[in-house]
Design a protein around this motif. Structure first.
Motif, PDB file in Angstrom:
ATOM      1  N   VAL A  46     -15.233 -22.631  -8.255  1.00 37.02           N
ATOM      2  CA  VAL A  46     -16.187 -20.754  -8.314  1.00 37.02           C
ATOM      3  C   VAL A  46     -16.106 -20.646  -6.734  1.00 37.02           C
ATOM      4  N   VAL A  47     -16.810 -21.596  -5.970  1.00 37.49           N
ATOM      5  CA  VAL A  47     -16.668 -20.736  -4.011  1.00 37.49           C
ATOM      6  C   VAL A  47     -15.630 -20.318  -4.222  1.00 37.49           C
ATOM      7  N   ASN A  48     -14.508 -21.553  -4.223  1.00 39.69           N
ATOM      8  CA  ASN A  48     -13.156 -21.254  -3.556  1.00 39.69           C
ATOM      9  C   ASN A  48     -12.868 -19.570  -4.452  1.00 39.69           C
ATOM     10  N   THR A  49     -12.346 -19.915  -5.603  1.00 40.38           N
ATOM     11  CA  THR A  49     -11.976 -18.305  -5.621  1.00 40.38           C
ATOM     12  C   THR A  49     -12.807 -17.297  -4.871  1.00 40.38           C
ATOM     13  N   ALA A  50     -13.961 -17.900  -4.995  1.00 42.84           N
ATOM     14  CA  ALA A  50     -14.833 -16.395  -5.013  1.00 42.84           C
ATOM     15  C   ALA A  50     -14.547 -15.973  -3.307  1.00 42.84           C
ATOM     16  N   LEU A  51     -14.078 -17.282  -2.709  1.00 43.24           N
ATOM     17  CA  LEU A  51     -13.361 -16.711  -1.102  1.00 43.24           C
ATOM     18  C   LEU A  51     -12.002 -16.590  -1.236  1.00 43.24           C
ATOM     19  N   HIS A  52     -11.501 -16.978  -2.146  1.00 41.21           N
ATOM     20  CA  HIS A  52      -9.677 -16.733  -2.241  1.00 41.21           C
ATOM     21  C   HIS A  52      -9.757 -15.207  -2.776  1.00 41.21           C
ATOM     22  N   MET A  53     -10.422 -14.754  -3.264  1.00 46.67           N
ATOM     23  CA  MET A  53     -10.575 -12.724  -3.761  1.00 46.67           C
ATOM     24  C   MET A  53     -10.915 -12.230  -2.124  1.00 46.67           C
ATOM     25  N   ILE A  54     -12.030 -13.004  -1.396  1.00 48.32           N
ATOM     26  CA  ILE A  54     -12.753 -11.973  -0.707  1.00 48.32           C
ATOM     27  C   ILE A  54     -10.880 -12.246   0.345  1.00 48.32           C
ATOM     28  N   ALA A  55     -10.658 -12.859   0.695  1.00 47.89           N
ATOM     29  CA  ALA A  55      -9.522 -13.424   1.550  1.00 47.89           C
ATOM     30  C   ALA A  55      -8.487 -12.764   1.204  1.00 47.89           C
ATOM     31  N   ALA A  56      -8.203 -12.676  -0.629  1.00 52.87           N
ATOM     32  CA  ALA A  56      -6.589 -11.613  -0.487  1.00 52.87           C
ATOM     33  C   ALA A  56      -6.932 -10.536  -0.259  1.00 52.87           C
ATOM     34  N   THR A  57      -8.731  -9.540  -0.763  1.00 48.85           N
ATOM     35  CA  THR A  57      -8.668  -8.882  -0.410  1.00 48.85           C
ATOM     36  C   THR A  57      -8.488  -7.928   0.803  1.00 48.85           C
ATOM     37  N   GLN A  58      -9.568  -9.061   2.190  1.00 47.66           N
ATOM     38  CA  GLN A  58      -8.882  -8.216   3.271  1.00 47.66           C
ATOM     39  C   GLN A  58      -7.922  -8.519   3.383  1.00 47.66           C
ATOM     40  N   ALA A  59      -7.290  -9.855   3.508  1.00 48.67           N
ATOM     41  CA  ALA A  59      -5.497  -9.035   3.824  1.00 48.67           C
ATOM     42  C   ALA A  59      -4.980  -8.204   3.107  1.00 48.67           C
ATOM     43  N   ARG A  60      -5.129  -7.585   2.044  1.00 44.48           N
ATOM     44  CA  ARG A  60      -4.541  -6.165   2.271  1.00 44.48           C
ATOM     45  C   ARG A  60      -5.123  -5.039   3.202  1.00 44.48           C
ATOM     46  N   GLY A  61      -5.819  -5.222   2.494  1.00 45.02           N
ATOM     47  CA  GLY A  61      -6.682  -3.687   3.598  1.00 45.02           C
ATOM     48  C   GLY A  61      -6.587  -3.620   4.811  1.00 45.02           C
ATOM     49  N   VAL A  62      -7.296  -3.292   5.569  1.00 44.84           N
ATOM     50  CA  VAL A  62      -7.185  -2.679   6.700  1.00 44.84           C
ATOM     51  C   VAL A  62      -8.879  -3.296   7.467  1.00 44.84           C
ATOM     52  N   GLY A  63      -8.567  -3.895   8.834  1.00 49.48           N
ATOM     53  CA  GLY A  63      -9.552  -5.146   9.463  1.00 49.48           C
ATOM     54  C   GLY A  63      -9.335  -6.290  10.565  1.00 49.48           C
ATOM     55  N   PRO A  64     -10.610  -6.427  10.069  1.00 49.42           N
ATOM     56  CA  PRO A  64     -10.191  -8.784  10.572  1.00 49.42           C
ATOM     57  C   PRO A  64      -9.517  -9.584  10.032  1.00 49.42           C
ATOM     58  N   GLY A  65      -9.827  -8.914   8.907  1.00 47.24           N
ATOM     59  CA  GLY A  65      -9.191  -9.728   7.723  1.00 47.24           C
ATOM     60  C   GLY A  65      -7.736  -9.984   7.738  1.00 47.24           C
ATOM     61  N   LYS A  66      -7.525  -8.329   8.007  1.00 43.54           N
ATOM     62  CA  LYS A  66      -5.527  -8.472   8.178  1.00 43.54           C
ATOM     63  C   LYS A  66      -4.943  -8.544   9.291  1.00 43.54           C
ATOM     64  N   ASP A  67      -6.121  -8.162  10.372  1.00 44.94           N
ATOM     65  CA  ASP A  67      -5.238  -7.934  11.415  1.00 44.94           C
ATOM     66  C   ASP A  67      -5.373  -9.963  12.034  1.00 44.94           C
ATOM     67  N   TYR A  68      -6.452 -10.367  11.287  1.00 43.31           N
ATOM     68  CA  TYR A  68      -6.258 -12.298  11.746  1.00 43.31           C
ATOM     69  C   TYR A  68      -5.406 -12.678  11.259  1.00 43.31           C
ATOM     70  N   VAL A  69      -4.632 -12.449   9.266  1.00 41.15           N
ATOM     71  CA  VAL A  69      -3.073 -12.771   8.646  1.00 41.15           C
ATOM     72  C   VAL A  69      -2.301 -12.215   9.621  1.00 41.15           C
ATOM     73  N   ASP A  70      -2.234 -10.932   9.902  1.00 43.17           N
ATOM     74  CA  ASP A  70      -0.965 -10.808  11.183  1.00 43.17           C
ATOM     75  C   ASP A  70      -1.062 -11.410  12.202  1.00 43.17           C
ATOM     76  N   ARG A  71      -1.464 -11.985  12.930  1.00 45.66           N
ATOM     77  CA  ARG A  71      -1.839 -12.975  13.794  1.00 45.66           C
ATOM     78  C   ARG A  71      -1.104 -14.223  13.752  1.00 45.66           C
ATOM     79  N   GLN A  72      -1.660 -14.845  12.229  1.00 44.32           N
ATOM     80  CA  GLN A  72      -1.074 -15.690  12.297  1.00 44.32           C
ATOM     81  C   GLN A  72       0.299 -16.051  11.851  1.00 44.32           C
ATOM     82  N   LEU A  73       0.812 -14.521  11.298  1.00 40.02           N
ATOM     83  CA  LEU A  73       2.047 -14.550  10.485  1.00 40.02           C
ATOM     84  C   LEU A  73       2.720 -14.381  11.843  1.00 40.02           C
TER      85      LEU A  73
END
Length: 129
Positions: A46-73
């Motif tokens: 349940v916690v992992n699913t919630a964290l995954h939803m947060i991560a997926a939302t941040q990776a699609r949006g604009v902000g630090p989550g997307k920047d982090y994913v772009d750096r990793q890619l």
């Protein structure tokens, strides 16, 4: 979901102990000279699913989550690996926020976040005798 399922972050000794609980701790796998990590299928789903939803939302949006994913890619990680890494990073931030909230709740009225003890690990300094 995260707050209810965690049921008190103070029971974990660190963010590293919280990660296996929520399934974001990496599991190392080796194949010859290649060292990789794979998805942890254990932990609280349940916690992992919630964290995954947060991560997926941040990776699609604009902000630090997307920047982090772009750096990793850019560093050669796959999108799945980048999201797994972002989910672990979010787990660490969630743990820090939960601990801060618990400390704030246990403080007398009028205490602020600035008066809370730091959740950063302390470094030990060796003293020569």
């Amino acid at each position: 979901m995260i707050l209810g399922e965690t049921a008190g972050a103070a029971r974990f000794r660190s963010r590293h102990a919280y990660a296996p609980f929520n399934g974001t701790a990496p599991i190392p796998v080796w194949s010859g000279n290649t060292v990789r990590v794979r998805l942890n299928r254990g932990g609280n789903r349940v916690v992992n699913t919630a964290l995954h939803m947060i991560a997926a939302t941040q990776a699609r949006g604009v902000g630090p989550g997307k920047d982090y994913v772009d750096r990793q890619l850019a560093a050669g990680k796959t999108r799945t690996e980048a999201l797994r890494l972002l989910r672990r990073r979010l787990s660490d931030r969630v743990f820090t926020a939960l601990i801060a909230d618990e400390h704030l709740a246990s403080q007398p009225a009028g205490a602020t976040a600035a008066t809370l003890p730091s959740t950063k690990p302390r470094t030990r300094i060796a003293v020569a005798a």
